[in-house]
Design an enzyme around this catalytic site. Structure first.
Site, PDB file in Angstrom:
ATOM      1  N   CYS A 173       0.772  -0.972   0.095  1.00 56.57           N
ATOM      2  CA  CYS A 173      -0.370  -0.147  -0.092  1.00 56.57           C
ATOM      3  C   CYS A 173       0.587   1.115   0.124  1.00 56.57           C
ATOM      4  CB  CYS A 173      -1.202  -0.052   1.398  1.00 56.57           C
ATOM      5  SG  CYS A 173      -1.943  -1.285   1.076  1.00 56.57           S
TER       6      CYS A 173
HETATM    7  C1  BEZ Z   1       0.462  -4.896   1.544  1.00 54.83           C
HETATM    8  O1  BEZ Z   1       0.021  -3.520   1.387  1.00 54.83           O
HETATM    9  O2  BEZ Z   1       1.758  -4.749   2.152  1.00 54.83           O
HETATM   10  C2  BEZ Z   1      -0.485  -6.019   2.132  1.00 54.83           C
HETATM   11  C3  BEZ Z   1      -1.323  -5.688   3.031  1.00 54.83           C
HETATM   12  C4  BEZ Z   1      -2.234  -7.012   3.549  1.00 54.83           C
HETATM   13  C5  BEZ Z   1      -1.580  -7.483   2.923  1.00 54.83           C
HETATM   14  C6  BEZ Z   1      -1.003  -8.277   2.420  1.00 54.83           C
HETATM   15  C7  BEZ Z   1       0.640  -7.197   2.188  1.00 54.83           C
END
Ligand code: BEZ
Length: 212
Positions: A45
């Site tokens: 994100c």
């Molecule tokens: C991420 O944004 O890195 C992420 C968020 C939830 C699960 C896996 C990765």
């Protein structure tokens, strides 16, 4: 509620990192990319939000406003924004909705509990100036989105709204486009496509992009 292409994007009022957002009013006459994130302080994100901020000029050129959402609260978003700016070397230039009551997530069916409990998956809604949903995408949490693909679809939507064309596989702005099969009147074709066209089949007619 499942949202389908052509549906009116639900209106809402929700807090954001840039103050309260009354969605339809905030969108105004712009296109909107509304995209959800599983959680704050997560690596994928963080890269997605930083990359979107770097595309500011690309969004502006297409009259598009970006709006992110995650179910974390505003104070968490505010701390995360500082982190995004530092790690991605960019100033965030669009709001992140705080959605701890899951109002937006529920309206837009962004929680897919069999994939990710209680958190939003990576959905994308492209919404046009009439507030109609024009594109939906759903990515798993483990896969960061391709924001150039989102821009490419917006280019296609804006082009095909204006001209009686559609865009073929892997089309990029400037490539040949197809004349819609419903257009058969020879005079209208000549008027709309003065550069001519080539008919590979009667239903597959390629022409230079008409707004170039
Ligand atoms: C991420 O944004 O890195 C992420 C968020 C939830 C699960 C896996 C990765």
């Amino acid at each position: 509620m499942t949202l389908r292409l052509g549906d009116i994007a639900p209106d809402f009022t929700q807090e954001s990192t840039e103050g309260p957002i009354h969605f339809h009013q905030w969108a105004g006459s712009n296109w909107v990319v509304l995209f959800s994130h599983p959680a704050d302080f997560t690596p994928v994100c963080t890269t997605e939000l930083g990359y979107t901020a770097k595309l500011k000029d690309q969004f502006a050129r297409r009259n598009v406003k970006a709006l992110a959402v995650s179910v974390d609260p505003l104070d968490s978003h505010q701390r995360w924004v500082a982190d995004i700016e530092e790690t991605q070397d960019v100033k965030l230039n669009f709001p992140i909705l705080a959605d701890p009551d899951r109002k937006v997530a529920t309206l837009y069916d962004m929680i897919h509990p069999n994939a990710l409990a209680n958190l939003t998956v990576r959905t994308v809604f492209v919404i046009d100036p009439d507030k109609k949903v024009r594109l939906t995408l759903t990515y798993p949490a483990s896969t960061g989105r391709n924001f150039h693909e989102i821009l490419r679809v917006i280019d296609s939507l804006q082009l095909t709204d204006e001209h009686k064309v559609a865009t073929p596989a892997n089309w990029q702005d400037g490539d040949e486009v197809v004349i819609v099969p419903s257009l058969t009147d020879a005079d209208e074709i000549a008027r709309r496509f003065p550069k001519g066209y080539r008919a590979v089949r009667p239903y597959l007619r390629l022409t230079p992009q008409p707004n170039r």
